[in-house]
Design a protein around this motif. Structure first.
Motif, PDB file in Angstrom:
ATOM      1  N   GLN A   1       1.107  -1.118  -0.257  1.00  0.00           N
ATOM      2  CA  GLN A   1       0.162   0.209  -0.162  1.00  0.00           C
ATOM      3  C   GLN A   1       0.334   1.321  -0.102  1.00  0.00           C
ATOM      4  OE1 GLN A   1      -1.138  -3.146   1.990  1.00  0.00           O
ATOM      5  NE2 GLN A   1      -2.812  -3.299   2.395  1.00  0.00           N
ATOM      6  N   LEU A   2       2.110   1.696   0.741  1.00  0.00           N
ATOM      7  CA  LEU A   2       3.353   2.433   0.806  1.00  0.00           C
ATOM      8  C   LEU A   2       4.865   1.772   0.266  1.00  0.00           C
ATOM      9  CD1 LEU A   2       3.025   5.172   3.824  1.00  0.00           C
ATOM     10  CD2 LEU A   2       4.700   3.507   3.405  1.00  0.00           C
ATOM     11  N   ILE A   3       5.219   3.282  -0.135  1.00  0.00           N
ATOM     12  CA  ILE A   3       6.465   2.539  -0.285  1.00  0.00           C
ATOM     13  C   ILE A   3       6.772   3.965   0.237  1.00  0.00           C
ATOM     14  CG2 ILE A   3       8.441   3.903  -1.690  1.00  0.00           C
ATOM     15  CD1 ILE A   3       6.968   1.913  -3.920  1.00  0.00           C
ATOM     16  N   ALA A   4       8.211   3.472   1.283  1.00  0.00           N
ATOM     17  CA  ALA A   4       9.238   4.997   2.034  1.00  0.00           C
ATOM     18  C   ALA A   4      10.728   5.474   1.643  1.00  0.00           C
ATOM     19  CB  ALA A   4       9.093   4.284   3.908  1.00  0.00           C
ATOM     20  N   SER A   5      10.684   5.959   1.532  1.00  0.00           N
ATOM     21  CA  SER A   5      12.709   6.172   0.671  1.00  0.00           C
ATOM     22  C   SER A   5      13.040   7.273   2.038  1.00  0.00           C
ATOM     23  CB  SER A   5      12.173   6.952  -0.568  1.00  0.00           C
ATOM     24  OG  SER A   5      12.765   7.300  -1.184  1.00  0.00           O
ATOM     25  N   ALA A   6      14.144   7.048   2.074  1.00  0.00           N
ATOM     26  CA  ALA A   6      14.962   8.271   2.217  1.00  0.00           C
ATOM     27  C   ALA A   6      15.963   8.173   1.325  1.00  0.00           C
ATOM     28  CB  ALA A   6      15.985   8.023   3.652  1.00  0.00           C
ATOM     29  N   ALA A   7      16.259   8.147  -0.164  1.00  0.00           N
ATOM     30  CA  ALA A   7      17.172   8.427  -0.678  1.00  0.00           C
ATOM     31  C   ALA A   7      17.810   9.448  -0.822  1.00  0.00           C
ATOM     32  CB  ALA A   7      16.414   7.994  -2.151  1.00  0.00           C
ATOM     33  N   ILE A   8      18.696   9.917  -1.891  1.00  0.00           N
ATOM     34  CA  ILE A   8      19.034  11.337  -2.032  1.00  0.00           C
ATOM     35  C   ILE A   8      18.262  12.256  -2.779  1.00  0.00           C
ATOM     36  CG2 ILE A   8      21.005  12.491  -3.290  1.00  0.00           C
ATOM     37  CD1 ILE A   8      22.104  10.403  -3.606  1.00  0.00           C
ATOM     38  N   PRO A   9      18.086  13.182  -1.045  1.00  0.00           N
ATOM     39  CA  PRO A   9      16.941  14.680  -1.119  1.00  0.00           C
ATOM     40  C   PRO A   9      16.599  14.965  -2.596  1.00  0.00           C
ATOM     41  CG  PRO A   9      18.341  14.597   0.366  1.00  0.00           C
ATOM     42  CD  PRO A   9      18.818  13.842  -0.466  1.00  0.00           C
ATOM     43  N   SER A  10      17.703  15.266  -3.894  1.00  0.00           N
ATOM     44  CA  SER A  10      17.202  15.469  -5.147  1.00  0.00           C
ATOM     45  C   SER A  10      15.719  14.102  -5.636  1.00  0.00           C
ATOM     46  CB  SER A  10      18.310  15.739  -5.577  1.00  0.00           C
ATOM     47  OG  SER A  10      19.274  15.339  -5.861  1.00  0.00           O
ATOM     48  N   GLU A  11      16.870  13.091  -5.299  1.00  0.00           N
ATOM     49  CA  GLU A  11      15.748  12.054  -5.822  1.00  0.00           C
ATOM     50  C   GLU A  11      14.829  11.460  -5.827  1.00  0.00           C
ATOM     51  OE1 GLU A  11      18.860   9.584  -6.429  1.00  0.00           O
ATOM     52  OE2 GLU A  11      20.153  10.533  -7.303  1.00  0.00           O
ATOM     53  N   ARG A  12      13.860  12.239  -3.391  1.00  0.00           N
ATOM     54  CA  ARG A  12      12.750  11.921  -3.135  1.00  0.00           C
ATOM     55  C   ARG A  12      11.800  12.566  -4.147  1.00  0.00           C
ATOM     56  NH1 ARG A  12      15.196  13.771   2.394  1.00  0.00           N
ATOM     57  NH2 ARG A  12      16.983  11.914   2.266  1.00  0.00           N
ATOM     58  N   CYS A  13      11.666  13.297  -4.787  1.00  0.00           N
ATOM     59  CA  CYS A  13      10.622  13.459  -5.513  1.00  0.00           C
ATOM     60  C   CYS A  13      10.313  12.936  -6.358  1.00  0.00           C
ATOM     61  CB  CYS A  13      10.782  15.078  -5.437  1.00  0.00           C
ATOM     62  SG  CYS A  13       8.741  15.818  -7.161  1.00  0.00           S
ATOM     63  N   GLY A  14      11.317  12.039  -7.169  1.00  0.00           N
ATOM     64  CA  GLY A  14      10.860  11.079  -8.689  1.00  0.00           C
ATOM     65  C   GLY A  14      10.390   9.719  -7.947  1.00  0.00           C
ATOM     66  N   ILE A  15      11.471   9.701  -7.358  1.00  0.00           N
ATOM     67  CA  ILE A  15      10.665   8.026  -6.460  1.00  0.00           C
ATOM     68  C   ILE A  15       9.532   8.087  -5.819  1.00  0.00           C
ATOM     69  CG2 ILE A  15      10.931   6.594  -4.773  1.00  0.00           C
ATOM     70  CD1 ILE A  15      14.021   7.361  -4.638  1.00  0.00           C
ATOM     71  N   GLY A  16       8.562   9.072  -5.663  1.00  0.00           N
ATOM     72  CA  GLY A  16       7.153   9.590  -5.011  1.00  0.00           C
ATOM     73  C   GLY A  16       6.602   9.313  -6.144  1.00  0.00           C
ATOM     74  N   LEU A  17       6.621  10.457  -7.267  1.00  0.00           N
ATOM     75  CA  LEU A  17       5.903  10.106  -8.497  1.00  0.00           C
ATOM     76  C   LEU A  17       5.873   9.186  -8.803  1.00  0.00           C
ATOM     77  CD1 LEU A  17       7.465  13.266 -10.412  1.00  0.00           C
ATOM     78  CD2 LEU A  17       5.256  13.711  -8.983  1.00  0.00           C
ATOM     79  N   ARG A  18       6.482   7.967  -9.403  1.00  0.00           N
ATOM     80  CA  ARG A  18       6.683   7.038  -9.337  1.00  0.00           C
ATOM     81  C   ARG A  18       6.489   6.229  -8.825  1.00  0.00           C
ATOM     82  NH1 ARG A  18      11.868   8.038 -10.963  1.00  0.00           N
ATOM     83  NH2 ARG A  18      13.266   7.192  -9.211  1.00  0.00           N
ATOM     84  N   ALA A  19       5.825   5.813  -7.649  1.00  0.00           N
ATOM     85  CA  ALA A  19       4.983   5.673  -6.517  1.00  0.00           C
ATOM     86  C   ALA A  19       3.838   5.675  -6.120  1.00  0.00           C
ATOM     87  CB  ALA A  19       5.585   5.306  -5.215  1.00  0.00           C
TER      88      ALA A  19
END
Length: 358
Positions: A87-105
């Motif tokens: 149901q959810l994806i959590a991320s502590a990637a490099i800050p500039s990459e966090r938005c892209g992961i969220g959009l894909r999630a």
């Protein structure tokens, strides 16, 4: 838990499930910041089930699996995104990459929970706003200095109970220890970490909006400097800002990477909240030269002076409320508008900041 290591500071609380076993499953993409351990602790304690993790670094995966052996290791990011039980994806990637992961999630039908800062540009926030509106999915942010500090949670409860009247002014301090040799290269690269006001300043602005009951604010003044770590050209070790909220409350905060080695914790984080009928001070992580423990809350109002030590007495209600929001479509843990507003203001403070020549 090493209190001197802020990057890997991961509070633990009591288990208080808000869901049945197996009802809320989540995965992880990106282990670049140690905050992921605190994020997972909070979700697990609220009844979430950690299923799978991906990071391109085998060393980070091995360390993560030592703490969370229940998490299967994915061969790719896509394997997590396409996992049909999450149901959810959590991320502590490099800050500039966090938005892209969220959009894909969100594109894959998953809610998202990112470490702060979730965004490093205003354009990223606009993309996330459009995506959440289109999908109806949640985009949470781990503002740990309020959500994962019992003293900070308790201060909010006192305010809600009317202990100091209307909040009119807040002062926040967020000093951090740098531990430079342990930091990855991206930590010192401005475009990747976002700048000090965008990064650790995000904690401060979020807590101000919450405590003041404000929906928005304006940045009146901000500045940044590199006073000490001259060898890192894109780095800022000091920043401060002044804001005024839409309801008239005012705010000053200071953040830095200048915590001395002699302090018994990674940073002497504090918040001072002044109301029309009293004031509150929270000493989050230590009460210097007196007590090595944190979560000390001081209240002064018409009834007198009080000191509360609230470790183990308040808990971390955000995580359960956030899981319930994801399941029920509610907006109780932290509104989506609040998250995007806090994120926007910290970037605006960063963009407007005067660079102090030092």
């Amino acid at each position: 838990m090493d209190k001197k290591d802020g990057m890997n500071y991961a509070p633990k609380g009591n288990k208080s499930s808000v869901v049945a076993e197996g009802e809320f499953k989540f995965g992880v993409i990106g282990l670049d910041h140690g905050h992921i351990y605190g994020m997972c602790n909070g979700l697990l304690e609220a009844g979430g089930e950690l299923v799978i993790v991906y990071d391109p670094d085998p060393g980070k995966l091995a360390s993560f699996q030592q703490k969370f052996p229940q998490a299967a290791i994915a061969a790719s990011e896509s394997e997590v995104l396409e996992h049909n039980e999450l149901q959810l994806i959590a991320s502590a990637a490099i800050p500039s990459e966090r938005c892209g992961i969220g959009l894909r999630a969100l594109d894959h039908g998953k809610h998202y929970f990112a470490d702060k800062p979730s965004f490093t540009t205003l354009g990223q926030i606009e993309l996330a706003e459009r995506k959440t509106a289109a999908t109806g999915l949640k985009w949470g942010v781990y503002f740990s200095e309020r959500l994962h500090v019992e003293g900070a949670v308790f201060a909010g409860q006192l305010i809600e109970d009317g202990a100091i009247g209307r909040v009119v002014h807040v002062i926040g301090t967020g000093p951090h220890r740098i531990n430079a040799p342990s930091r990855p290269d991206w930590f010192f690269e401005h475009d990747r970490y976002g700048g000090i006001l965008c990064d650790i300043g995000s904690h401060q602005i979020e807590q101000f909006l919450h405590y003041a009951g404000a929906k928005d604010a304006r940045v009146l003044h901000s500045k940044v400097a590199n006073y000490h770590f001259k060898q890192y050209k894109g780095f800022e070790d000091f920043g401060d800002a002044t804001l005024v909220a839409d309801n008239g409350a005012t705010f000053y905060f200071r953040v830095d990477w200048l915590t001395p080695e002699g302090l018994g914790t990674w940073g002497d984080g504090r918040v001072l909240i002044m109301g029309t009928n009293g004031y509150i001070e929270v000493r989050k992580y230590i009460d210097i030269a007196a007590r090595s423990t944190g979560n000390h809350v001081y209240l002064v109002n018409g009834q007198g002076e009080q000191h509360f030590e609230v470790t183990g007495k308040v808990g971390y209600p955000f995580f359960g409320a956030f899981i319930k929001d994801c399941i029920d479509g509610t907006d109780n843990a932290m509104t989506q508008t609040h998250i995007f507003t806090a994120s926007r203001l910290c970037i605006e403070a960063q963009l407007q900041a005067i660079v102090v020549e030092s």
